[in-house]
Each structure stands twice: as structure tokens, then as C-alpha cells.
Scaffold this active site. Structure first.
Site, PDB file in Angstrom:
ATOM      1  N   PRO A 196       0.825  -1.214   0.000  1.00  0.00           N
ATOM      2  CA  PRO A 196       0.000   0.000   0.000  1.00  0.00           C
ATOM      3  C   PRO A 196       0.855   1.258   0.000  1.00  0.00           C
ATOM      4  O   PRO A 196       2.037   1.228   0.366  1.00  0.00           O
ATOM      5  CB  PRO A 196      -0.800  -0.132   1.308  1.00  0.00           C
ATOM      6  N   PRO A 197       0.284   2.383  -0.392  1.00  0.00           N
ATOM      7  CA  PRO A 197       1.040   3.646  -0.364  1.00  0.00           C
ATOM      8  C   PRO A 197       1.433   4.012   1.060  1.00  0.00           C
ATOM      9  O   PRO A 197       0.677   3.804   2.016  1.00  0.00           O
ATOM     10  CB  PRO A 197       0.045   4.665  -0.950  1.00  0.00           C
ATOM     11  N   GLU A 418     -25.069   8.747  17.574  1.00  0.00           N
ATOM     12  CA  GLU A 418     -23.749   8.253  17.964  1.00  0.00           C
ATOM     13  C   GLU A 418     -23.831   7.422  19.243  1.00  0.00           C
ATOM     14  O   GLU A 418     -23.079   6.443  19.393  1.00  0.00           O
ATOM     15  CB  GLU A 418     -22.781   9.428  18.155  1.00  0.00           C
TER      16      GLU A 418
END
Length: 597
Positions: A196-197, A418
């Protein structure tokens, strides 16, 4: 010729100066008095004119007066005959000058421009064929580091122990190649770093060069391809020529997928400029002499789209995965990046490592830098744990948007939403523990709930995924229970839950009706140069997939709603606290939800 471009401005200025001097020389003559036509006619009548030369081309008269002064007078072309008769009648010595063009003037006005154009064209062609300065398009734009030990070594690389171990022998070979040759060992010609980057692929390549103390030539894959045909192949040849001249050396090509994609996927087919560059790269890799002591390293985020001929043994012999670090690796990376930063004693890098699963080395470096910026913004001399925690939140969800003002009703809806996520996540044993709940807007979200696993996980059970679906549904279930309807704030939750449920059915085989089979078909897309996923082919199977996805979502919805109905008091207590303080951390959340059903 090589020195010409360095002084091109001086040569250009010199050419302008010479042209100016020639122009002045051609147009300059002896000083003459310029007379008006009426003055000239009066002088003729008074007998003051001795000679007169008619300049037919310029419609002017030049000559000398009785007093010996030279003069010049211009007149209209239609007045030439009358003026001639008047001069002859006054017995003035009259003659005619056709003003024939000189050879120098013909050369400057007619031949010189043509010669300049032809000369420039021939010079450019000769330079292109002879590899001169004009052929700089074919030169590889590689940046080179010297033979001295670099400023990056393996000590600066953390969280990639396996990759460092694999690259250690590359460093040993470059440092002492004869030791391996005596054993008959062949060093890999190419090393491909993929992952991955931000996982440190370029850092690893620099560390190898720094450890071995050899020249390190680095270039991006996109630097090879230009609009001119054949330039990419020429740059590949020049790059490997430079490397062989500097051997032992390392050639590092970053983002090699820009030039190494599957052949046949471009618009131009086999004659595409990118494919010519790839073909030349394959030839250069095959043409490596075993004693060249040149190693090609490359990095990519997409190894699946690279051409198979590039990945076969004999070219890129070694493929090294550089993944996101585990918890221990994350802590080591944080220690590297905070090495020269003043941290307070309350800062716990192990806690930060636990809070950041899936983060790459670049993400962790950004966290430490963000924390330093936050401390500097508050004019503090050291970095606190609060700075680190805020930096993690900023990297994960974006900066706080306290300027976004919500109405009391909308704030209450967001708090209950939430709180629903947090309550369901807290009550389900298979769900990840809730670490923080907030109704402070970050990015595009009005609020967010952070759930983190206690340890890094690489596989997930069906119960864990069903618990995650229920947590997704906790927000809208709380809205339905408290306000009698759901809001658009649950859109992202529904999207994430739908994708997860479809993956469970089509990819993970977690459906009793369809069984353990993969229904998400992977096909090669030659135009895109990548693989694409398609759904089931028959309408009957597609209908079953849709019904199974709906069943999983409905079960998760019912589970979340039942948990919230059975713990309504805890929901209200948590929502009220969120409205009051806006953000609740793990410790306070445990105090509020300490009574389990």
C-alpha cells in the site's frame, strides 16, 4: 556544439549586435544637409547648385552646391520630369543613379534568412542523430546519490523487519560480491517492492543504497514516457548505461506500473509508446551481465497490473511485500519519528500504536508532525498526549469543524445517533471495543464513533462481521426509537452495512442458502489494465443474493433495536452527556455504561 547551449544568450546578443552594425553601415554615409523642396528650387534659380544626381529608386536628389556643401532633397515621384527640366534649364550638372543593389545587401536581405533556417534545421537533425545536446529528450532524468554512505540506513527503517531481512543480502552482495561468486550464488537481477502507499518502499531502497555505500540512481516510471516516439526506450537505455558505468550501483524505479502495465491494454496496441518503453526495459533486464553488479529495484502499489514478462524469474526475481506494520512495528515507527521531538512523560507510544491499526508509516509520521504543529500552535515547549490524540483524530476523521453550528434538535439527533452506535458496540461481545464518541463535526460527518480492536486482526469470523453490521444499524435504530423516524445522517452507515453484507454473501461464503461459494466473479479488463468484479450471472442466483443481503441487514437492524430498547436508560444518559461535553473517551464511556443487562 556541446558548449553552444550554455552561452546561447550571449550568442544571441552578439548576433543582434552584428546585425545592427551591418544595418548602420549600409545606411550610413557622409554628412549631408537636408533641404526642403522649396529651398532647393530657390537655390536652382539663384545658381547656387553645382551638381545634381537624381536617385531614381529613392525619389531624391543628391549633389553639391557652389559653396562645396553636400545636400540631399526628397521630392514626389510624379515631380521627377518637371524637376529634371528645371535643372537642365539652369545649366546644373545633372546625372542619374539607378541605385543598383549591392551584393552585401542582397546577401543580408535575401540569402541570409534562408541560410539561417536551413542551418538550424540541419544542425538539429545532426544533433538528434549524433546524440548531441539536442537529443537530451533521450537522456534519463535520474537523480544520483554519491558513493558515500547515505543518510538513510536500516536503522531508520522500522516496522518492516521481514523486508529488511530480505534486502540485507542485497546490501551484502553489493558490499562484497566476490564472497557470493565464490559460492556460485547469483544475486537477483531485480527486486520488486509492493504494498500500500506510504509503507516505506522508497525508504527501503534508499536504506539499501545507504548501507552498501554505492551509487543510487532513482527515477519515476512516468519520467520514461513522453509525447515523442522512442524517447522512453532511449531513456531506458541511457539509464542502464549510467548504472553500468557506476557499477556496483542500484537503479530504483518508483511507480513502475506507469510503464510496466500489461501489454495490449493501451489505445495504440502494440505500437503504443509505453509498450515500446516496456519492451526496452525487458531487453535491458535480460541483457544484464552477471558481473555488471547492477541491481534494479522497483516499487509499485499495483503488482496485479504489471506485465507477466516483467515479473518472471530472471528479471524481477524477488518480490517483497511491504505491508502496513503491526502494533509492535507501529510503536517502533513512532519512536523513530519522535526521536528528535520533545515529548512529555505522559505520552505513551504503545497506547498510540494500539489506537492506530491499519496505519502506514507515512500516516504515523503525519501524526507525530501534526502533534508537533498543534503544540506549536499553543506555544508549548513539548508535545503532550492530548496533542497526539488530537493528531490521531485529525488524521482519521479530519480537523474539527466547530464553526458548524447545529440546532438543538439536530444536535440531539446526532447525539442519540452516535450513542446508539456506541451502546450496541459496547454490549455486543464480538464487536470491537468503543474508544471514543464525539458529536463534533469532522470532515463531512456531524459525529463519529471510534471502535478499535484490542489487537491486530487479519481474519474475521461470521459473528464479528454480524456484530459490525449491528453496530452500523445502531445509529438509525436509536433515531427510530427516540424520534419515531430516521434521518439522512444514517446514509453512510447503510452504505457500509450493505457493502459488508454483500461481501459476506458473495465473497466470504457466509450464506446458508448459497453455501461456501464465491459469487463475485473476477475478470480481466484489458482496456483498464486491471481486474474488475462482476456479480452472479443468472437472475435466480442474483435474486437469492439480494434476499440474503436483505436478511443479514434485517437481522442486524433487529439486533440493534432490541439492544437499544432494553437499555434505553443508558442510551439517554450517554446522549445527554454527549450534548453536554460533545466528546467522551473510553474511560468515561465505561463509567456511563458500566451496568450491563
Amino acid at each position: 556544439m556541446r558548449k553552444v547551449p550554455r552561452s546561447r544568450w550571449a550568442i544571441f546578443a552578439l548576433a543582434i549586435l552584428i546585425a545592427t552594425l551591418l544595418f548602420i553601415a549600409l545606411n550610413s554615409g557622409e554628412d549631408r544637409e537636408t533641404l526642403r523642396l522649396d529651398q532647393f528650387l530657390s537655390a536652382i534659380d539663384d545658381g547656387d547648385i553645382r551638381t545634381a544626381v537624381l536617385m531614381n529608386k529613392a525619389s531624391a536628389v543628391e549633389g553639391e552646391t557652389i559653396a562645396g556643401r553636400r545636400y540631399r532633397v526628397e521630392f514626389p515621384a510624379e515631380y521627377a520630369d518637371e524637376l529634371t527640366e528645371r535643372l537642365l534649364a539652369a545649366d546644373v550638372g545633372t546625372s542619374s543613379d539607378t541605385q543598383a543593389t549591392s551584393l552585401l545587401e542582397v546577401f543580408l536581405t535575401d540569402l541570409l534568412p534562408t541560410l539561417i533556417v536551413v542551418g538550424v534545421f540541419l544542425w538539429f537533425m545532426l544533433q538528434m542523430q549524433g546524440g548531441g545536446r539536442a537529443n537530451r529528450f533521450g537522456k534519463a532524468r535520474a537523480r544520483k546519490r554519491g558513493r558515500d554512505r547515505g543518510d538513510v540506513t536500516f536503522e531508520d527503517v522500522a516496522g518492516a523487519d521481514e523486508a529488511v531481512a530480505e534486502l540485507q543480502e542485497i546490501k551484502d552482495f553489493l558490499s562484497d560480491p566476490d564472497r557470493f561468486r565464490r559460492l556460485g550464488a547469483k544475486i537477483p537481477k531485480g527486486v520488486l517492492l509492493y504494498g500500500p502507499p506510504g509503507t516505506g518502499k522508497t525508504l527501503l531502497a534508499r536504506a539499501v543504497a545507504g548501507e552498501a555505500g554505492v551509487p543510487f540512481l532513482t527515477i519515476s516510471g512516468s519520467d520514461f514516457v513522453e509525447m515523442f516516439v522512442g524517447v522512453g526506450a532511449a531513456r531506458v537505455r541511457d539509464l542502464f548505461k549510467q548504472a553500468k558505468d557506476e557499477a556496483p550501483a542500484i537503479v530504483f524505479v518508483d511507480e513502475i506500473d506507469a510503464v510496466g502495465r500489461h501489454r495490449g491494454t493501451g489505445v495504440g496496441g502494440g505500437h503504443d509508446e509505453r509498450e515500446q518503453t516496456l519492451n526496452q526495459l525487458l531487453v535491458e533486464l535480460d541483457g544484464f551481465d552477471e558481473r555488471d553488479d547492477v541491481i534494479l529495484m522497483a516499487a509499485t502499489n499495483r503488482p496485479d497490473i504489471l506485465d507477466a514478462a516483467l515479473l518472471r524469474p530472471g528479471r524481477f526475481d524477488r518480490h517483497i511485500a511491504v505491508d502496513a506494520p503491526d502494533r509492535t512495528g507501529r510503536q517502533a515507527i513512532l519512536e523513530v519519528h519522535s526521536r528528535n521531538k520533545p515529548l512529555e512523560s505522559t505520552v505513551s507510544l504503545s497506547v498510540l500504536a494500539r489506537r492506530t491499526p491499519g496505519f502506514t508509516g507515512a500516516d504515523l509520521a503525519n501524526i507525530v508532525n501534526e502533534a508537533a504543529l498543534l503544540a506549536g500552535r499553543q506555544h508549548r515547549e513539548s508535545i503532550t498526549m492530548g496533542d497526539m490524540s488530537e493528531a490521531v483524530d485529525r488524521v482519521m476523521a479530519g480537523p474539527e469543524r466547530r464553526s458548524r453550528v447545529m440546532s438543538e434538535h439536530e444536535k440531539s439527533v446526532t447525539a442519540h445517533h452516535e450513542a446508539g452506535h456506541a451502546l450496541v458496540g459496547h454490549l455486543l461481545p464480538a464487536a470491537d471495543p468503543v474508544h471514543k464518541v464525539s458529536i463534533v463535526a469532522r470532515g463531512r460527518a456531524l459525529g463519529w464513533t471510534l471502535s478499535l480492536p484490542t489487537e491486530d486482526r487479519y481474519t474475521h469470523t461470521a459473528d464479528e462481521l454480524r456484530a459490525r453490521l449491528a453496530v452500523y444499524m445502531g445509529g438509525l435504530s436509536a433515531e427510530e426509537l427516540v424520534f419515531g423516524q430516521q434521518s439522512t445522517g444514517a446514509a453512510d452507515d447503510i452504505d457500509g452495512a450493505t457493502k459488508l453484507a454483500r461481501a459476506m454473501v458473495t465473497e466470504f461464503g457466509m450464506s446458508d442458502r448459497l453455501g461456501p461459494q464465491r459469487l463475485s466473479v473476477t475478470e480481466a479488463d484489458p482496456m483498464a489494465g486491471r481486474e474488475r468484479r462482476t456479480g452472479p450471472q443468472s437472475t435466480e442466483v442474483a435474486s437469492i443474493v439480494d434476499s440474503e443481503v436483505k436478511r443479514l441487514l434485517d437481522e442486524a437492524h433487529e439486533t440493534a433495536r432490541a439492544l437499544i430498547e432494553g437499555n434505553r436508560e443508558s442510551l439517554e444518559r450517554l446522549a445527554a452527556r454527549l450534548i453536554d461535553v460533545e466528546t467522551i473517551d473510553e474511560d468515561e464511556l465505561g463509567e456511563i455504561l458500566r451496568h450491563k443487562p
